[in-house]
Design a protein around this motif. Structure first.
Motif, PDB file in Angstrom:
ATOM      1  N   CYS A  93       0.958  -1.219  -0.498  1.00 48.91           N
ATOM      2  CA  CYS A  93       0.051  -0.193   0.154  1.00 48.91           C
ATOM      3  C   CYS A  93       0.762   0.705   0.116  1.00 48.91           C
ATOM      4  O   CYS A  93       1.709   0.782   0.695  1.00 48.91           O
ATOM      5  CB  CYS A  93      -0.735  -0.133   0.963  1.00 48.91           C
ATOM      6  SG  CYS A  93      -0.306  -0.317   2.452  1.00 48.91           S
ATOM      7  N   PHE A  99      -5.038   1.389   5.824  1.00 47.73           N
ATOM      8  CA  PHE A  99      -5.329   0.263   4.924  1.00 47.73           C
ATOM      9  C   PHE A  99      -5.804  -1.133   6.257  1.00 47.73           C
ATOM     10  O   PHE A  99      -5.749  -2.314   5.402  1.00 47.73           O
ATOM     11  CB  PHE A  99      -4.888  -0.124   3.741  1.00 47.73           C
ATOM     12  CG  PHE A  99      -4.453   0.983   2.459  1.00 47.73           C
ATOM     13  CD1 PHE A  99      -5.871   0.342   2.075  1.00 47.73           C
ATOM     14  CD2 PHE A  99      -3.604   1.421   2.471  1.00 47.73           C
ATOM     15  CE1 PHE A  99      -6.308   0.927   0.531  1.00 47.73           C
ATOM     16  CE2 PHE A  99      -3.777   2.073   1.300  1.00 47.73           C
ATOM     17  CZ  PHE A  99      -4.639   2.519   0.564  1.00 47.73           C
ATOM     18  N   SER A 112       3.976  -1.372   3.902  1.00 53.56           N
ATOM     19  CA  SER A 112       3.597  -0.495   3.339  1.00 53.56           C
ATOM     20  C   SER A 112       4.958   0.400   2.278  1.00 53.56           C
ATOM     21  O   SER A 112       6.077   0.366   2.821  1.00 53.56           O
ATOM     22  CB  SER A 112       2.751   0.697   4.791  1.00 53.56           C
ATOM     23  OG  SER A 112       3.213   1.403   5.151  1.00 53.56           O
TER      24      SER A 112
END
Length: 174
Positions: A93, A99, A112
């Protein structure tokens, strides 16, 4: 449930003091009602308590799932699409912890990346999948990423999410 952001630490500690405040308020209201209307005060209080409970149940059982459906409705189709393509490349992400709810539905962590790491992976031609919320779309490089899936609304009426990849539809590098 009226707050748009659901973080695991935001509201749970508030429940005990709110329950105490409500209990004190109801006790004081009952005492005031009994002194004001000694013959019917108990009956009025019972009606008020039933109204309060019915309002609570009505909100959480009927209204809340319909009014705030956009907060969770996007997760199932997004997870289904992720599962269709997550065998092609690792999923990431873009740069934030927004998220966390999705991770719950995905049942795995989603690492991430910041925008510089995305650019480095594009330059190195490493295959990857990338989840990006709409407010971060302007940060993305103008080329090198293909949209696999886009969904709106996502967690808010005004947000959207894209699942991107640097692979073409056949799983080869674009």
């Amino acid at each position: 449930s009226l707050l748009a952001s659901k973080h695991n630490k935001y509201i749970l500690p508030l429940f005990p003091p709110l329950a105490l405040f409500l209990a004190v308020f109801l006790r004081d209201f009952y005492d005031w009602l009994i002194t004001r209307c000694p013959t019917r005060g108990g009956k009025y209080f019972t009606r008020f308590a039933i109204f309060l409970m019915a309002g609570y149940l009505l909100f959480f059982a009927v209204l809340e799932p319909r009014i705030f459906n956009y907060r969770t409705a996007a997760f199932k189709p997004l997870i289904a699409k992720i599962h269709e393509v997550d065998n092609r490349a690792p999923i990431y992400c873009l740069g934030e912890k927004k998220f966390l709810q999705l991770i719950f539905y995905y049942e795995r962590p989603i690492p991430s990346l910041n925008i510089n790491e995305v650019k480095a992976m594009l330059a190195a031609e490493k295959p990857f999948l990338l989840l990006v919320e709409s407010h971060s779309w302007p940060l993305l490089p103008p080329s090198g990423l293909n949209t696999i899936f886009e969904l709106k609304p996502f967690r808010s009426k005004h947000r959207a999410v894209k699942l991107l990849t640097n692979l073409d539809s056949l799983g080869k590098k674009s």
